[in-house]
Design an enzyme around this catalytic site. Structure first.
Site, PDB file in Angstrom:
ATOM      1  N   TYR A  82      71.122  34.008  52.154  1.00  0.00           N
ATOM      2  CA  TYR A  82      72.454  33.421  51.956  1.00  0.00           C
ATOM      3  C   TYR A  82      72.481  32.462  50.776  1.00  0.00           C
ATOM      4  CZ  TYR A  82      74.647  35.781  55.794  1.00  0.00           C
ATOM      5  OH  TYR A  82      75.175  36.769  56.582  1.00  0.00           O
TER       6      TYR A  82
ATOM      7  N   ASN B 102      85.516  40.360  52.452  1.00  0.00           N
ATOM      8  CA  ASN B 102      84.601  39.636  51.563  1.00  0.00           C
ATOM      9  C   ASN B 102      84.572  38.158  51.915  1.00  0.00           C
ATOM     10  OD1 ASN B 102      84.291  42.106  50.361  1.00  0.00           O
ATOM     11  ND2 ASN B 102      85.738  41.693  48.705  1.00  0.00           N
ATOM     12  N   VAL B 103      83.447  37.564  51.654  1.00  0.00           N
ATOM     13  CA  VAL B 103      83.232  36.157  52.042  1.00  0.00           C
ATOM     14  C   VAL B 103      83.103  35.267  50.806  1.00  0.00           C
ATOM     15  CG1 VAL B 103      82.153  36.794  54.243  1.00  0.00           C
ATOM     16  CG2 VAL B 103      80.721  36.603  52.213  1.00  0.00           C
ATOM     17  N   ASP B 104      83.546  35.809  49.632  1.00  0.00           N
ATOM     18  CA  ASP B 104      83.297  35.113  48.358  1.00  0.00           C
ATOM     19  C   ASP B 104      84.460  34.233  47.883  1.00  0.00           C
ATOM     20  OD1 ASP B 104      83.622  38.426  46.933  1.00  0.00           O
ATOM     21  OD2 ASP B 104      85.216  36.955  47.270  1.00  0.00           O
TER      22      ASP B 104
ATOM     23  N   HIS C  62      85.890  37.926  57.708  1.00  0.00           N
ATOM     24  CA  HIS C  62      84.470  37.708  58.000  1.00  0.00           C
ATOM     25  C   HIS C  62      83.977  36.334  57.564  1.00  0.00           C
ATOM     26  CE1 HIS C  62      83.983  42.389  57.845  1.00  0.00           C
ATOM     27  NE2 HIS C  62      84.521  41.978  58.965  1.00  0.00           N
TER      28      HIS C  62
ATOM     29  N   GLY D 297      87.921  49.184  47.623  1.00  0.00           N
ATOM     30  CA  GLY D 297      86.508  48.814  47.593  1.00  0.00           C
ATOM     31  C   GLY D 297      85.860  48.633  48.941  1.00  0.00           C
TER      32      GLY D 297
ATOM     33  N   SER E 281      83.896  50.873  52.214  1.00  0.00           N
ATOM     34  CA  SER E 281      83.373  52.162  52.687  1.00  0.00           C
ATOM     35  C   SER E 281      83.957  52.505  54.056  1.00  0.00           C
ATOM     36  CB  SER E 281      81.839  52.092  52.791  1.00  0.00           C
ATOM     37  OG  SER E 281      81.474  51.008  53.645  1.00  0.00           O
TER      38      SER E 281
ATOM     39  N   GLU F  73      84.302  56.276  44.981  1.00  0.00           N
ATOM     40  CA  GLU F  73      83.689  57.260  45.903  1.00  0.00           C
ATOM     41  C   GLU F  73      84.689  57.641  46.997  1.00  0.00           C
ATOM     42  OE1 GLU F  73      79.999  56.561  43.939  1.00  0.00           O
ATOM     43  OE2 GLU F  73      80.287  57.937  45.616  1.00  0.00           O
TER      44      GLU F  73
ATOM     45  N   ALA G 111      88.340  49.023  40.974  1.00  0.00           N
ATOM     46  CA  ALA G 111      89.394  48.024  41.168  1.00  0.00           C
ATOM     47  C   ALA G 111      89.822  47.420  39.834  1.00  0.00           C
ATOM     48  CB  ALA G 111      88.873  46.922  42.093  1.00  0.00           C
TER      49      ALA G 111
HETATM   50  C1  BV8 Z   1      82.241  43.051  66.462  1.00  0.00           C
HETATM   51  C2  BV8 Z   1      79.957  38.969  56.865  1.00  0.00           C
HETATM   52  C3  BV8 Z   1      82.507  42.781  68.805  1.00  0.00           C
HETATM   53  C4  BV8 Z   1      78.534  38.577  56.809  1.00  0.00           C
HETATM   54  C5  BV8 Z   1      80.061  41.275  57.635  1.00  0.00           C
HETATM   55  C6  BV8 Z   1      79.384  51.728  66.015  1.00  0.00           C
HETATM   56  C7  BV8 Z   1      80.642  52.167  65.682  1.00  0.00           C
HETATM   57  C8  BV8 Z   1      81.654  51.281  65.350  1.00  0.00           C
HETATM   58  C9  BV8 Z   1      81.402  49.906  65.333  1.00  0.00           C
HETATM   59  C10 BV8 Z   1      80.142  49.484  65.655  1.00  0.00           C
HETATM   60  C11 BV8 Z   1      79.126  50.364  65.998  1.00  0.00           C
HETATM   61  N1  BV8 Z   1      78.010  49.639  66.251  1.00  0.00           N
HETATM   62  C12 BV8 Z   1      78.287  48.318  66.080  1.00  0.00           C
HETATM   63  C13 BV8 Z   1      79.582  48.216  65.734  1.00  0.00           C
HETATM   64  C14 BV8 Z   1      80.315  46.989  65.469  1.00  0.00           C
HETATM   65  C15 BV8 Z   1      79.958  46.440  64.092  1.00  0.00           C
HETATM   66  C16 BV8 Z   1      80.083  47.487  63.017  1.00  0.00           C
HETATM   67  O1  BV8 Z   1      81.184  47.843  62.619  1.00  0.00           O
HETATM   68  N2  BV8 Z   1      78.925  47.978  62.547  1.00  0.00           N
HETATM   69  C17 BV8 Z   1      78.918  49.012  61.528  1.00  0.00           C
HETATM   70  C18 BV8 Z   1      77.760  48.755  60.548  1.00  0.00           C
HETATM   71  C19 BV8 Z   1      78.794  50.363  62.221  1.00  0.00           C
HETATM   72  N3  BV8 Z   1      80.945  45.392  63.856  1.00  0.00           N
HETATM   73  C20 BV8 Z   1      80.659  44.154  64.243  1.00  0.00           C
HETATM   74  O2  BV8 Z   1      79.600  43.792  64.714  1.00  0.00           O
HETATM   75  C21 BV8 Z   1      81.812  43.164  64.094  1.00  0.00           C
HETATM   76  N4  BV8 Z   1      81.941  42.432  65.331  1.00  0.00           N
HETATM   77  O3  BV8 Z   1      82.467  44.247  66.540  1.00  0.00           O
HETATM   78  O4  BV8 Z   1      82.222  42.205  67.530  1.00  0.00           O
HETATM   79  C22 BV8 Z   1      82.537  41.661  69.757  1.00  0.00           C
HETATM   80  C23 BV8 Z   1      83.733  41.347  70.388  1.00  0.00           C
HETATM   81  C24 BV8 Z   1      83.759  40.331  71.316  1.00  0.00           C
HETATM   82  C25 BV8 Z   1      82.599  39.603  71.596  1.00  0.00           C
HETATM   83  C26 BV8 Z   1      81.404  39.903  70.950  1.00  0.00           C
HETATM   84  C27 BV8 Z   1      81.363  40.940  70.015  1.00  0.00           C
HETATM   85  C28 BV8 Z   1      81.490  42.158  63.001  1.00  0.00           C
HETATM   86  C29 BV8 Z   1      81.525  42.851  61.677  1.00  0.00           C
HETATM   87  C30 BV8 Z   1      81.401  41.816  60.567  1.00  0.00           C
HETATM   88  C31 BV8 Z   1      79.997  41.803  60.030  1.00  0.00           C
HETATM   89  N5  BV8 Z   1      79.945  40.894  58.874  1.00  0.00           N
HETATM   90  N6  BV8 Z   1      80.080  40.409  56.623  1.00  0.00           N
HETATM   91  C32 BV8 Z   1      78.016  38.575  55.390  1.00  0.00           C
HETATM   92  O5  BV8 Z   1      78.772  38.886  54.452  1.00  0.00           O
HETATM   93  O6  BV8 Z   1      76.824  38.256  55.232  1.00  0.00           O
HETATM   94  S1  BV8 Z   1      80.304  42.924  57.328  1.00  0.00           S
HETATM   95  C33 BV8 Z   1      79.923  43.337  55.727  1.00  0.00           C
HETATM   96  O7  BV8 Z   1      80.240  44.740  55.625  1.00  0.00           O
HETATM   97  C34 BV8 Z   1      80.766  42.688  54.649  1.00  0.00           C
HETATM   98  O8  BV8 Z   1      81.790  41.849  55.114  1.00  0.00           O
HETATM   99  C35 BV8 Z   1      81.399  43.885  53.951  1.00  0.00           C
HETATM  100  O9  BV8 Z   1      82.561  43.621  53.345  1.00  0.00           O
HETATM  101  C36 BV8 Z   1      81.552  44.759  55.124  1.00  0.00           C
HETATM  102  C37 BV8 Z   1      82.007  46.155  54.970  1.00  0.00           C
HETATM  103  O10 BV8 Z   1      81.353  46.722  53.910  1.00  0.00           O
HETATM  104  P1  BV8 Z   1      82.262  47.055  52.634  1.00  0.00           P
HETATM  105  O11 BV8 Z   1      83.049  45.842  52.277  1.00  0.00           O
HETATM  106  O12 BV8 Z   1      83.025  48.294  52.884  1.00  0.00           O
HETATM  107  O13 BV8 Z   1      81.163  47.218  51.539  1.00  0.00           O
HETATM  108  P2  BV8 Z   1      80.238  48.485  51.275  1.00  0.00           P
HETATM  109  O14 BV8 Z   1      79.128  48.030  50.411  1.00  0.00           O
HETATM  110  O15 BV8 Z   1      79.970  49.183  52.560  1.00  0.00           O
HETATM  111  O16 BV8 Z   1      81.199  49.483  50.446  1.00  0.00           O
HETATM  112  C38 BV8 Z   1      81.625  49.129  49.148  1.00  0.00           C
HETATM  113  C39 BV8 Z   1      82.632  50.171  48.724  1.00  0.00           C
HETATM  114  O17 BV8 Z   1      83.156  49.794  47.464  1.00  0.00           O
HETATM  115  C40 BV8 Z   1      82.029  51.556  48.546  1.00  0.00           C
HETATM  116  O18 BV8 Z   1      82.873  52.514  49.149  1.00  0.00           O
HETATM  117  C41 BV8 Z   1      81.993  51.743  47.021  1.00  0.00           C
HETATM  118  O19 BV8 Z   1      82.224  53.092  46.650  1.00  0.00           O
HETATM  119  C42 BV8 Z   1      83.152  50.897  46.592  1.00  0.00           C
HETATM  120  N7  BV8 Z   1      83.046  50.343  45.240  1.00  0.00           N
HETATM  121  C43 BV8 Z   1      81.919  50.036  44.549  1.00  0.00           C
HETATM  122  N8  BV8 Z   1      82.266  49.525  43.342  1.00  0.00           N
HETATM  123  C44 BV8 Z   1      83.636  49.496  43.296  1.00  0.00           C
HETATM  124  C45 BV8 Z   1      84.125  50.023  44.501  1.00  0.00           C
HETATM  125  N9  BV8 Z   1      85.446  50.137  44.757  1.00  0.00           N
HETATM  126  C46 BV8 Z   1      86.304  49.726  43.791  1.00  0.00           C
HETATM  127  N10 BV8 Z   1      85.906  49.205  42.606  1.00  0.00           N
HETATM  128  C47 BV8 Z   1      84.580  49.081  42.327  1.00  0.00           C
HETATM  129  N11 BV8 Z   1      84.185  48.580  41.135  1.00  0.00           N
END
Ligand code: BV8
Length: 250
Positions: A63, A97-99, A114, A182, A184, A210, A226
Site C-alpha cells: 500500500y 478506484n481508490v486513487d 472501495h 476501464g 474488467s 479489451e 479512456a
Molecule cells: C463483498 C480496493 C460481501 C482495495 C478492491 C465469486 C463470484 C462473484 C463474487 C465473488 C466470488 N468470490 C468472491 C466474490 C466477492 C468478491 C469478488 O467480486 N471477487 C472477484 C475477484 C471474483 N467481492 C468482494 O469481496 C467484495 N465484498 O462481496 O463482500 C460481504 C457482504 C457482507 C458482509 C461481508 C462480506 C469487495 C470487493 C472490493 C475489493 N477491493 N479494491 C485496493 O484497491 O487495494 S477491488 C479491485 O478490483 C479494485 O478496486 C479494482 O478497481 C477492482 C476491479 O478491477 P478493475 O477496476 O476492473 O480493474 P482490472 O485490472 O480488473 O481491469 C482493468 C480494465 O481496464 C481491463 O478490462 C482493461 O482492459 C481496461 N483498461 C486498461 N487500460 C485502459 C483500460 N480501459 C480504458 N482505458 C485504458 N487506458
C-alpha cells in the site's frame, strides 16, 4: 460517436462507472493487466483482512508503494472529460478506484465504492484523525493509540460502505445512460451496477481496449482507451447541447 453523444446530450441522469483502466493513463497500474502484479503477488492475495492479519508489514509495503504512485499521479484528459460531462446532466461517478483522481479532476458527485488509498484508519476504531503521510514513516504504521493503522479501502471479503452502495444503486436505477470505463467487470457487487442500468432500459456505453462480460450486452462497446475516447465524447456532447440550445432559442 453521434449516437453516443445524442444519448448523453438528451439524458437527464447519467451513471459513470469506472475501474482501474480509467487511471492507467495516469500511470497507475491496473489490477489484472500488465504491471498489475507486485513482487509477483496478485491483488487478491494482498487486499484481504487475512493477509493483513498474517503479515501487516507486507500488506503495508504494497500500500505504501501504491500510495506513493497515487500521490505522484495526476488526472488525465479522460478524467477531465468526465467532469465536463456534468455541464448538462445529473452525473454520478461511481468508481472502484481508490486513487481520488475523479475528485481531483473536478467531478462533484463521486462515489468511492472501495474507499480511498490515501486515507488510513485505526484498527481499534479509536476515532483518531488520519494524518498519515502518503509515504508512512514506519511500516506497519501505528495510530497514536498504539493500534495498527490500516488503509481505508474495502478488502476482498469485506462489505462495501452502505451509504456508497446505496448511492450507487440509486444512480444505476435512475440513469438514462451509463458509461462504463476501464473495468474488467469481474469484481462484485460493483460489476452488478451496469446490469441494473441495462435492465432499467438505460443506454450502456463501454469504453475498454479489451472485451469484457459487458461487451456483448452494451448498447455500444468502444475499443479505445479512456484518454483517447472520453475527450472526444465530451466535445461531441458539448457541441450537441449547444446546437440543441440554439434550436430551442431560435
Ligand atoms: C463483498 C480496493 C460481501 C482495495 C478492491 C465469486 C463470484 C462473484 C463474487 C465473488 C466470488 N468470490 C468472491 C466474490 C466477492 C468478491 C469478488 O467480486 N471477487 C472477484 C475477484 C471474483 N467481492 C468482494 O469481496 C467484495 N465484498 O462481496 O463482500 C460481504 C457482504 C457482507 C458482509 C461481508 C462480506 C469487495 C470487493 C472490493 C475489493 N477491493 N479494491 C485496493 O484497491 O487495494 S477491488 C479491485 O478490483 C479494485 O478496486 C479494482 O478497481 C477492482 C476491479 O478491477 P478493475 O477496476 O476492473 O480493474 P482490472 O485490472 O480488473 O481491469 C482493468 C480494465 O481496464 C481491463 O478490462 C482493461 O482492459 C481496461 N483498461 C486498461 N487500460 C485502459 C483500460 N480501459 C480504458 N482505458 C485504458 N487506458
Amino acid at each position: 460517436m453521434t449516437g453516443i453523444a445524442e444519448a448523453f446530450a438528451s439524458a437527464r441522469s447519467a451513471l459513470v462507472l469506472t475501474g482501474a483502466g480509467m487511471s492507467a493513463e495516469s500511470g497507475i497500474p491496473t489490477f489484472r493487466g500488465p504491471g498489475g502484479l507486485w513482487r509477483d503477488r496478485r491483488p487478491e492475495e494482498l487486499a484481504t483482512p487475512e493477509a493483513f492479519r498474517r503479515d501487516p508489514a507486507l500488506v503495508w509495503e504494497w500500500y505504501a508503494w501504491r500510495r506513493r504512485r497515487v500521490a505522484e499521479a495526476a488526472p488525465h484528459a479522460g478524467h477531465l472529460a468526465i467532469a465536463r460531462l456534468e455541464a448538462g446532466a445529473d452525473v454520478t461517478v461511481v468508481t472502484q478506484n481508490v486513487d481520488g483522481l475523479h475528485r481531483r479532476a473536478g467531478s462533484r458527485r463521486v462515489v468511492e465504492l472501495h474507499g480511498n488509498i490515501l486515507r488510513a484508519r485505526c484498527t481499534a476504531a479509536c476515532g483518531a484523525p488520519d494524518d498519515l503521510p502518503a509515504d508512512p514513516p514506519e511500516i506497519p504504521p501505528r495510530c497514536a493509540c498504539g493500534a495498527l493503522l490500516r488503509p481505508d479501502v474495502v478488502w476482498f471479503g469485506e462489505p462495501l460502505p452502505e451509504d456508497a452502495m446505496g448511492e450507487a444503486l440509486r444512480a444505476a436505477g435512475a440513469a438514462q445512460v451509463a458509461l462504463v470505463v476501464g473495468t474488467s467487470s469481474v469484481v462484485y457487487p460493483a460489476a452488478a451496477l451496469w446490469r441494473i442500468a441495462l435492465e432499467r432500459g438505460a443506454t450502456v456505453v463501454e469504453v475498454n481496449p479489451e472485451s469484457t462480460p459487458l461487451s456483448d450486452l452494451a448498447t455500444w462497446s468502444v475499443r479505445e482507451t479512456a484518454g483517447s475516447f472520453l475527450p472526444r465524447l465530451a466535445e461531441a456532447v458539448a457541441a450537441r447541447r449547444t446546437g440543441d440550445e440554439e434550436r430551442r432559442t431560435a
